[in-house]
Design a protein around this motif. Structure first.
Motif, PDB file in Angstrom:
ATOM      1  N   ASN A 187       0.794  -1.253  -0.013  1.00 43.93           N
ATOM      2  CA  ASN A 187       0.128   0.146   0.022  1.00 43.93           C
ATOM      3  C   ASN A 187       0.792   1.103   0.033  1.00 43.93           C
ATOM      4  N   THR A 188       0.271   2.511  -0.147  1.00 42.90           N
ATOM      5  CA  THR A 188       0.938   3.765  -0.132  1.00 42.90           C
ATOM      6  C   THR A 188       0.864   4.256   1.201  1.00 42.90           C
ATOM      7  N   LEU A 189       1.657   5.384   1.298  1.00 40.35           N
ATOM      8  CA  LEU A 189       1.657   6.201   2.609  1.00 40.35           C
ATOM      9  C   LEU A 189       0.313   6.622   2.668  1.00 40.35           C
ATOM     10  N   PRO A 190      -0.405   7.154   3.801  1.00 39.35           N
ATOM     11  CA  PRO A 190      -1.475   8.137   3.927  1.00 39.35           C
ATOM     12  C   PRO A 190      -1.104   9.358   3.839  1.00 39.35           C
ATOM     13  N   ASN A 191      -2.120  10.236   3.378  1.00 36.61           N
ATOM     14  CA  ASN A 191      -1.883  11.589   2.913  1.00 36.61           C
ATOM     15  C   ASN A 191      -1.505  12.489   4.081  1.00 36.61           C
ATOM     16  N   TRP A 192      -1.506  12.084   5.287  1.00 33.43           N
ATOM     17  CA  TRP A 192      -1.076  12.963   6.473  1.00 33.43           C
ATOM     18  C   TRP A 192       0.469  12.455   6.835  1.00 33.43           C
ATOM     19  N   HIS A 193       1.059  11.448   6.387  1.00 34.13           N
ATOM     20  CA  HIS A 193       2.240  11.029   6.925  1.00 34.13           C
ATOM     21  C   HIS A 193       3.469  12.364   6.448  1.00 34.13           C
ATOM     22  N   PRO A 194       4.179  12.226   7.551  1.00 35.12           N
ATOM     23  CA  PRO A 194       5.172  13.491   7.422  1.00 35.12           C
ATOM     24  C   PRO A 194       5.971  13.497   6.122  1.00 35.12           C
ATOM     25  N   LEU A 195       6.290  12.570   5.602  1.00 36.37           N
ATOM     26  CA  LEU A 195       6.984  12.204   4.206  1.00 36.37           C
ATOM     27  C   LEU A 195       6.327  12.922   3.002  1.00 36.37           C
TER      28      LEU A 195
END
Ligand code: SF4
Ligand code: SF4
Length: 137
Positions: A90-98
């Motif tokens: 899966n991909t990182l969530p849109n709130w992830h610091p990256l």
């Protein structure tokens, strides 16, 4: 993930603190339940480990995640954990610091354990089940 440098691997952690909560495993189903009771080394103010460098020596049950062991540990990590998400394709969530470029985005999104935990010493061992929080896995 095995190609990542140590810094890249560490940067994946969003600092939510969820994995540092005590967990209970159902004997029959082996399902893992998270509680809001923090590991004794967890600092609720910073939402970080109080001694990250020595964590495994100080807390024998602390699992140090690596690219080599994430496959066998991903199933019990929180569903929002970047390591689990990437391991499961899966991909990182849109709130992830990256993604946001802002470490505060974790708290803003409601995904941080900051200010939501109890210390181990505050809770009677027999009452752990009362403190189960659903929805982290
Ligand atoms: S659950 Fe994952 S992203 Fe959150 S603090 Fe633990 S390792 Fe980091
Ligand atoms: S020792 Fe540190 S990293 Fe490990 S579970 Fe406890 S607070 Fe988290």
């Amino acid at each position: 993930m095995t190609d990542m440098s140590r810094d890249e691997w560490e940067a994946l952690c969003d600092g939510c603190g969820k994995c540092c909560m005590l967990k209970l495993e159902d004997d029959a189903t082996h399902r893992v339940h998270y509680t809001n009771i923090a590991c004794r080394l967890f600092d609720d103010e910073t939402c970080k480990c109080g001694n990250y460098a020595l964590r495994q020596q100080l807390v024998a049950t602390c699992v140090v995640l690596t690219p080599e062991n994430i496959e066998r540990n991903a199933h019990w990590m929180p569903s929002t954990c970047a390591y689990r998400l990437l391991e499961e394709g899966n991909t990182l969530p849109n709130w992830h610091p990256l993604i946001t470029g802002n470490p505060n985005s974790v708290q803003k999104s409601g995904n941080s354990m900051h200010g939501k935990t109890l210390a181990e010493y505050e809770v009677n061992e027999e009452d752990l089940e009362v403190h189960i929080i659903e929805g982290l896995l």
